[in-house]
Design a protein around this motif. Sequence first.
Motif, PDB file in Angstrom:
ATOM      1  N   MET A 137      75.040 -16.435 -57.470  1.00  0.00           N
ATOM      2  CA  MET A 137      74.260 -17.462 -56.603  1.00  0.00           C
ATOM      3  C   MET A 137      73.216 -16.958 -55.409  1.00  0.00           C
ATOM      4  O   MET A 137      73.523 -15.801 -54.511  1.00  0.00           O
ATOM      5  N   THR A 138      71.947 -17.718 -55.011  1.00  0.00           N
ATOM      6  CA  THR A 138      70.862 -17.124 -54.345  1.00  0.00           C
ATOM      7  C   THR A 138      70.727 -17.889 -53.028  1.00  0.00           C
ATOM      8  O   THR A 138      71.180 -19.070 -52.929  1.00  0.00           O
ATOM      9  N   ASP A 139      71.217 -16.665 -52.160  1.00  0.00           N
ATOM     10  CA  ASP A 139      70.279 -16.645 -50.985  1.00  0.00           C
ATOM     11  C   ASP A 139      69.649 -17.891 -50.692  1.00  0.00           C
ATOM     12  O   ASP A 139      68.624 -17.714 -50.505  1.00  0.00           O
ATOM     13  N   HIS A 140      69.266 -18.870 -49.359  1.00  0.00           N
ATOM     14  CA  HIS A 140      68.631 -19.512 -49.209  1.00  0.00           C
ATOM     15  C   HIS A 140      67.809 -19.526 -48.175  1.00  0.00           C
ATOM     16  O   HIS A 140      69.027 -19.765 -47.357  1.00  0.00           O
ATOM     17  N   VAL A 141      67.332 -19.768 -47.704  1.00  0.00           N
ATOM     18  CA  VAL A 141      66.191 -19.803 -46.186  1.00  0.00           C
ATOM     19  C   VAL A 141      65.835 -21.520 -45.751  1.00  0.00           C
ATOM     20  O   VAL A 141      64.974 -21.686 -47.070  1.00  0.00           O
ATOM     21  N   TYR A 142      66.513 -21.907 -44.876  1.00  0.00           N
ATOM     22  CA  TYR A 142      65.948 -23.028 -45.338  1.00  0.00           C
ATOM     23  C   TYR A 142      64.383 -24.019 -43.804  1.00  0.00           C
ATOM     24  O   TYR A 142      65.191 -22.942 -42.914  1.00  0.00           O
ATOM     25  N   LYS A 143      63.822 -24.688 -43.863  1.00  0.00           N
ATOM     26  CA  LYS A 143      63.296 -24.883 -42.906  1.00  0.00           C
ATOM     27  C   LYS A 143      63.513 -26.426 -42.242  1.00  0.00           C
ATOM     28  O   LYS A 143      63.891 -27.030 -43.254  1.00  0.00           O
ATOM     29  N   THR A 144      63.233 -27.238 -41.321  1.00  0.00           N
ATOM     30  CA  THR A 144      63.861 -28.626 -40.737  1.00  0.00           C
ATOM     31  C   THR A 144      63.090 -29.120 -40.463  1.00  0.00           C
ATOM     32  O   THR A 144      61.541 -28.278 -39.977  1.00  0.00           O
ATOM     33  N   ILE A 145      62.362 -30.403 -40.869  1.00  0.00           N
ATOM     34  CA  ILE A 145      61.716 -31.063 -39.808  1.00  0.00           C
ATOM     35  C   ILE A 145      62.597 -32.130 -38.622  1.00  0.00           C
ATOM     36  O   ILE A 145      63.477 -32.824 -39.815  1.00  0.00           O
ATOM     37  N   GLU A 146      61.278 -32.987 -38.404  1.00  0.00           N
ATOM     38  CA  GLU A 146      62.075 -34.341 -37.559  1.00  0.00           C
ATOM     39  C   GLU A 146      61.081 -35.555 -37.404  1.00  0.00           C
ATOM     40  O   GLU A 146      59.622 -35.121 -37.342  1.00  0.00           O
ATOM     41  N   LEU A 147      62.021 -36.382 -38.686  1.00  0.00           N
ATOM     42  CA  LEU A 147      61.194 -37.223 -38.578  1.00  0.00           C
ATOM     43  C   LEU A 147      61.615 -38.786 -38.321  1.00  0.00           C
ATOM     44  O   LEU A 147      62.934 -38.773 -38.073  1.00  0.00           O
ATOM     45  N   THR A 148      60.697 -39.960 -37.614  1.00  0.00           N
ATOM     46  CA  THR A 148      61.333 -41.166 -37.067  1.00  0.00           C
ATOM     47  C   THR A 148      61.394 -42.127 -38.111  1.00  0.00           C
ATOM     48  O   THR A 148      59.192 -42.675 -38.355  1.00  0.00           O
ATOM     49  N   GLY A 149      61.689 -42.611 -38.693  1.00  0.00           N
ATOM     50  CA  GLY A 149      60.828 -43.991 -40.228  1.00  0.00           C
ATOM     51  C   GLY A 149      61.947 -45.396 -39.737  1.00  0.00           C
ATOM     52  O   GLY A 149      62.526 -44.868 -38.168  1.00  0.00           O
ATOM     53  N   SER A 150      61.077 -45.858 -39.329  1.00  0.00           N
ATOM     54  CA  SER A 150      61.676 -47.578 -38.840  1.00  0.00           C
ATOM     55  C   SER A 150      61.794 -48.414 -39.655  1.00  0.00           C
ATOM     56  O   SER A 150      61.180 -48.466 -41.006  1.00  0.00           O
ATOM     57  N   SER A 151      62.596 -49.689 -40.038  1.00  0.00           N
ATOM     58  CA  SER A 151      62.435 -51.031 -40.434  1.00  0.00           C
ATOM     59  C   SER A 151      63.262 -52.385 -40.195  1.00  0.00           C
ATOM     60  O   SER A 151      63.691 -51.496 -38.910  1.00  0.00           O
ATOM     61  N   THR A 152      62.533 -53.469 -40.288  1.00  0.00           N
ATOM     62  CA  THR A 152      62.754 -54.529 -39.576  1.00  0.00           C
ATOM     63  C   THR A 152      64.541 -54.782 -40.007  1.00  0.00           C
ATOM     64  O   THR A 152      64.937 -55.930 -40.054  1.00  0.00           O
ATOM     65  N   THR A 153      64.624 -53.674 -41.161  1.00  0.00           N
ATOM     66  CA  THR A 153      66.350 -54.733 -42.542  1.00  0.00           C
ATOM     67  C   THR A 153      67.411 -54.027 -41.669  1.00  0.00           C
ATOM     68  O   THR A 153      68.537 -54.366 -41.916  1.00  0.00           O
ATOM     69  N   GLY A 154      67.205 -52.657 -41.771  1.00  0.00           N
ATOM     70  CA  GLY A 154      68.145 -52.343 -40.779  1.00  0.00           C
ATOM     71  C   GLY A 154      67.988 -50.571 -41.326  1.00  0.00           C
ATOM     72  O   GLY A 154      67.216 -49.901 -41.587  1.00  0.00           O
ATOM     73  N   THR A 155      69.379 -50.199 -40.487  1.00  0.00           N
ATOM     74  CA  THR A 155      69.015 -47.989 -40.255  1.00  0.00           C
ATOM     75  C   THR A 155      68.775 -47.023 -41.514  1.00  0.00           C
ATOM     76  O   THR A 155      67.901 -46.651 -42.285  1.00  0.00           O
ATOM     77  N   ASP A 156      69.459 -48.079 -43.041  1.00  0.00           N
ATOM     78  CA  ASP A 156      69.714 -47.018 -43.867  1.00  0.00           C
ATOM     79  C   ASP A 156      68.228 -47.581 -44.328  1.00  0.00           C
ATOM     80  O   ASP A 156      67.637 -46.018 -44.746  1.00  0.00           O
ATOM     81  N   ASP A 157      67.784 -48.287 -44.466  1.00  0.00           N
ATOM     82  CA  ASP A 157      66.008 -48.418 -44.813  1.00  0.00           C
ATOM     83  C   ASP A 157      65.265 -47.534 -44.588  1.00  0.00           C
ATOM     84  O   ASP A 157      63.932 -46.952 -43.983  1.00  0.00           O
ATOM     85  N   ALA A 158      65.865 -47.373 -42.954  1.00  0.00           N
ATOM     86  CA  ALA A 158      64.765 -46.386 -41.627  1.00  0.00           C
ATOM     87  C   ALA A 158      64.680 -45.106 -42.055  1.00  0.00           C
ATOM     88  O   ALA A 158      63.958 -44.398 -42.272  1.00  0.00           O
ATOM     89  N   VAL A 159      66.049 -44.511 -42.800  1.00  0.00           N
ATOM     90  CA  VAL A 159      66.052 -42.906 -43.048  1.00  0.00           C
ATOM     91  C   VAL A 159      65.181 -42.974 -44.291  1.00  0.00           C
ATOM     92  O   VAL A 159      64.733 -41.801 -44.711  1.00  0.00           O
ATOM     93  N   ARG A 160      65.868 -44.141 -45.583  1.00  0.00           N
ATOM     94  CA  ARG A 160      65.043 -43.797 -46.902  1.00  0.00           C
ATOM     95  C   ARG A 160      63.355 -44.336 -46.556  1.00  0.00           C
ATOM     96  O   ARG A 160      62.899 -43.651 -47.474  1.00  0.00           O
ATOM     97  N   ALA A 161      63.162 -44.529 -45.532  1.00  0.00           N
ATOM     98  CA  ALA A 161      61.199 -44.658 -44.869  1.00  0.00           C
ATOM     99  C   ALA A 161      61.238 -42.606 -44.764  1.00  0.00           C
ATOM    100  O   ALA A 161      59.705 -42.570 -45.600  1.00  0.00           O
ATOM    101  N   ALA A 162      61.992 -42.420 -43.950  1.00  0.00           N
ATOM    102  CA  ALA A 162      61.860 -41.157 -43.436  1.00  0.00           C
ATOM    103  C   ALA A 162      61.492 -40.396 -44.894  1.00  0.00           C
ATOM    104  O   ALA A 162      60.581 -38.594 -45.443  1.00  0.00           O
ATOM    105  N   VAL A 163      62.548 -40.380 -45.161  1.00  0.00           N
ATOM    106  CA  VAL A 163      62.673 -39.118 -47.008  1.00  0.00           C
ATOM    107  C   VAL A 163      61.626 -39.786 -47.702  1.00  0.00           C
ATOM    108  O   VAL A 163      61.524 -39.008 -48.232  1.00  0.00           O
TER     109      VAL A 163
END
Length: 69
Positions: free
Chosen positions: A1-27
Amino acid sequence: MTDHVYKTIELTGSSTTGTDDAVRAAVDRAAKTIRHMDWFQVIETRGHIEDGAIAHWQVTVKIGFRMED
């Protein structure tokens, strides 16, 4: 197994229907320009109120992706 290095970004998604859709919008938006995404973490959930009702859900997520070799 190879060691990995990760980078993170922070985004804010929005939706009129709910939190799941807001997460999906960001992803979904991140997926257009970022490769090797492996995980997300919900950081904050909030909303926008108009006329006494929820108008938008807003969810801030951290998205982790592997750095290329």
